[in-house]
Design a protein around this motif. Structure first.
Motif, PDB file in Angstrom:
ATOM      1  N   ASN A   1       0.829  -1.210   0.000  1.00 17.87           N
ATOM      2  CA  ASN A   1       0.000   0.000   0.000  1.00 17.87           C
ATOM      3  C   ASN A   1       0.862   1.258   0.000  1.00 17.87           C
ATOM      4  O   ASN A   1       0.528   2.249  -0.670  1.00 17.87           O
ATOM      5  CB  ASN A   1      -0.925  -0.009   1.218  1.00 17.87           C
ATOM      6  CG  ASN A   1      -2.023  -1.048   1.100  1.00 17.87           C
ATOM      7  OD1 ASN A   1      -2.406  -1.428  -0.001  1.00 17.87           O
ATOM      8  ND2 ASN A   1      -2.530  -1.515   2.229  1.00 17.87           N
ATOM      9  N   LEU A   2       1.979   1.223   0.747  1.00 21.20           N
ATOM     10  CA  LEU A   2       2.889   2.368   0.746  1.00 21.20           C
ATOM     11  C   LEU A   2       3.490   2.566  -0.639  1.00 21.20           C
ATOM     12  O   LEU A   2       3.582   3.699  -1.128  1.00 21.20           O
ATOM     13  CB  LEU A   2       4.002   2.169   1.777  1.00 21.20           C
ATOM     14  CG  LEU A   2       5.081   3.266   1.819  1.00 21.20           C
ATOM     15  CD1 LEU A   2       4.476   4.610   2.207  1.00 21.20           C
ATOM     16  CD2 LEU A   2       6.208   2.881   2.786  1.00 21.20           C
TER      17      LEU A   2
ATOM     18  N   ALA B   1       0.960   4.126  -2.911  1.00 19.04           N
ATOM     19  CA  ALA B   1       0.776   5.536  -2.561  1.00 19.04           C
ATOM     20  C   ALA B   1       1.953   6.380  -3.040  1.00 19.04           C
ATOM     21  O   ALA B   1       1.768   7.504  -3.522  1.00 19.04           O
ATOM     22  CB  ALA B   1       0.600   5.676  -1.049  1.00 19.04           C
ATOM     23  N   LEU B   2       3.173   5.842  -2.933  1.00 23.43           N
ATOM     24  CA  LEU B   2       4.350   6.574  -3.406  1.00 23.43           C
ATOM     25  C   LEU B   2       4.352   6.692  -4.923  1.00 23.43           C
ATOM     26  O   LEU B   2       4.784   7.710  -5.473  1.00 23.43           O
ATOM     27  CB  LEU B   2       5.622   5.883  -2.925  1.00 23.43           C
ATOM     28  CG  LEU B   2       5.902   5.995  -1.419  1.00 23.43           C
ATOM     29  CD1 LEU B   2       7.099   5.136  -1.022  1.00 23.43           C
ATOM     30  CD2 LEU B   2       6.142   7.454  -1.023  1.00 23.43           C
ATOM     31  N   SER B   3       3.860   5.671  -5.610  1.00 24.20           N
ATOM     32  CA  SER B   3       3.728   5.766  -7.065  1.00 24.20           C
ATOM     33  C   SER B   3       2.716   6.840  -7.437  1.00 24.20           C
ATOM     34  O   SER B   3       2.902   7.577  -8.418  1.00 24.20           O
ATOM     35  CB  SER B   3       3.305   4.413  -7.647  1.00 24.20           C
ATOM     36  OG  SER B   3       4.354   3.465  -7.529  1.00 24.20           O
ATOM     37  N   ALA B   4       1.636   6.923  -6.656  1.00 26.82           N
ATOM     38  CA  ALA B   4       0.639   7.973  -6.898  1.00 26.82           C
ATOM     39  C   ALA B   4       1.253   9.357  -6.689  1.00 26.82           C
ATOM     40  O   ALA B   4       0.997  10.289  -7.465  1.00 26.82           O
ATOM     41  CB  ALA B   4      -0.569   7.775  -5.988  1.00 26.82           C
ATOM     42  N   LEU B   5       2.066   9.495  -5.639  1.00 22.78           N
ATOM     43  CA  LEU B   5       2.753  10.765  -5.402  1.00 22.78           C
ATOM     44  C   LEU B   5       3.661  11.098  -6.582  1.00 22.78           C
ATOM     45  O   LEU B   5       3.711  12.250  -7.038  1.00 22.78           O
ATOM     46  CB  LEU B   5       3.566  10.693  -4.108  1.00 22.78           C
ATOM     47  CG  LEU B   5       4.452  11.911  -3.796  1.00 22.78           C
ATOM     48  CD1 LEU B   5       3.597  13.161  -3.581  1.00 22.78           C
ATOM     49  CD2 LEU B   5       5.320  11.643  -2.569  1.00 22.78           C
TER      50      LEU B   5
ATOM     51  N   GLY C   1      -1.617   3.263  -9.461  1.00 16.78           N
ATOM     52  CA  GLY C   1      -1.300   4.333  -8.531  1.00 16.78           C
ATOM     53  C   GLY C   1      -0.678   5.519  -9.235  1.00 16.78           C
ATOM     54  O   GLY C   1      -1.070   6.676  -9.014  1.00 16.78           O
TER      55      GLY C   1
ATOM     56  N   THR D   1      -3.354   7.270 -11.387  1.00 13.89           N
ATOM     57  CA  THR D   1      -4.301   8.033 -10.567  1.00 13.89           C
ATOM     58  C   THR D   1      -3.669   9.319 -10.073  1.00 13.89           C
ATOM     59  O   THR D   1      -4.285  10.398 -10.108  1.00 13.89           O
ATOM     60  CB  THR D   1      -4.772   7.182  -9.375  1.00 13.89           C
ATOM     61  OG1 THR D   1      -5.390   5.988  -9.861  1.00 13.89           O
ATOM     62  CG2 THR D   1      -5.759   7.952  -8.505  1.00 13.89           C
ATOM     63  N   GLY D   2      -2.423   9.229  -9.615  1.00 13.81           N
ATOM     64  CA  GLY D   2      -1.727  10.416  -9.142  1.00 13.81           C
ATOM     65  C   GLY D   2      -1.515  11.432 -10.249  1.00 13.81           C
ATOM     66  O   GLY D   2      -1.659  12.645 -10.034  1.00 13.81           O
TER      67      GLY D   2
ATOM     68  N   LEU E   1       1.134  15.630   0.879  1.00 11.76           N
ATOM     69  CA  LEU E   1       0.977  14.185   0.684  1.00 11.76           C
ATOM     70  C   LEU E   1       2.245  13.450   1.095  1.00 11.76           C
ATOM     71  O   LEU E   1       2.182  12.393   1.752  1.00 11.76           O
ATOM     72  CB  LEU E   1       0.648  13.895  -0.783  1.00 11.76           C
ATOM     73  CG  LEU E   1      -0.722  14.345  -1.283  1.00 11.76           C
ATOM     74  CD1 LEU E   1      -0.816  14.175  -2.795  1.00 11.76           C
ATOM     75  CD2 LEU E   1      -1.833  13.566  -0.590  1.00 11.76           C
TER      76      LEU E   1
ATOM     77  N   LEU F   1       2.688  10.578   4.061  1.00 10.20           N
ATOM     78  CA  LEU F   1       3.283   9.267   3.800  1.00 10.20           C
ATOM     79  C   LEU F   1       4.513   9.032   4.668  1.00 10.20           C
ATOM     80  O   LEU F   1       4.787   7.898   5.075  1.00 10.20           O
ATOM     81  CB  LEU F   1       3.644   9.140   2.325  1.00 10.20           C
ATOM     82  CG  LEU F   1       2.453   9.095   1.367  1.00 10.20           C
ATOM     83  CD1 LEU F   1       2.928   9.065  -0.076  1.00 10.20           C
ATOM     84  CD2 LEU F   1       1.578   7.881   1.660  1.00 10.20           C
TER      85      LEU F   1
END
Length: 212
Positions: free
Chosen positions: A10-11, A14-18, A170, A173-174, A196, A200
């Protein structure tokens, strides 16, 4: 590594989205150059050299900044030991804050901070000093996804496809969110990226197991 720990996966997503969010901001700010996708910048560098245009200098500068960020992330991670993840993400947050502060004054300096942040981010999930998961570029993930589909069609193990699809989704989406944010906020959207990254960093420190 990611398949064995849902929190780490999940992290990573989320980092890929960032990364997608920041890359969209950089792409729109720099007029078609990237702050996380160095394959694209390498092509721009090659075309710029062949044409003798200033695009070559821009691409070369961004590539150099990205590599510098990777080095900084690796050094910070090495010094932080078991606290590598929050330490590296703290560096990413700091660089994005610098970018947000610099954007109204010097877009070039802001781009430099953004590209270094994206380079540094890749060290967040390094395993024994080696980066095994690309967070800011998805070519490898798409290749692995295609391989998984081929394995599935031939009756082989294809269980890792969800990981690679998650990372690519991800980033997409980001990037969509980053483009929307830039359309509405302009360079001020960098403050959203920094916030963001800060969230994280806290989540990585509190809920994600320490690396080896």
């Amino acid at each position: 590594m990611l398949r064995s720990d849902a929190r780490l996966l999940n992290l990573a997503i989320a980092l890929s989205a960032l990364a997608g969010f920041v890359d969209a901001l950089g792409f729109l700010t720099a007029g078609g150059f990237f702050v996380s996708f160095m394959s694209g910048n390498s092509t721009r560098l090659a075309v710029g050299i062949s044409e003798g245009s200033s695009a070559a200098l821009t691409a070369a500068g961004l590539i150099a900044g990205f590599v510098t960020g990777v080095v900084l992330g690796g050094l910070v991670g090495h010094r932080a030991g078991p606290h590598r993840r929050p330490a590296v993400l703290g560096l990413v947050t700091a660089l994005l804050l610098v970018a947000a502060l610099a954007a109204p004054i010097s877009p070039t300096f802001a781009l430099a901070a953004m590209v270094m942040a994206m380079g540094a981010e890749n060290a967040a999930l390094a395993d024994n000093g080696e980066v095994k998961v690309g967070l800011t570029y998805m070519t490898g993930a798409l290749v692995r996804l295609g391989q998984a589909l081929a394995n599935r069609l031939t009756g082989k193990d294809a269980s890792h496809w969800r990981v690679d699809l998650g990372l690519w989704s991800g980033l997409m989406t980001g990037a969509i969110a980053g483009a929307f944010a830039y359309a509405r906020l302009g360079s001020s959207a960098l403050w959203v990226a920094a916030a963001l990254a800060m969230v994280l960093t806290v989540l990585a420190a509190r809920f994600v197991p320490a690396p080896r």
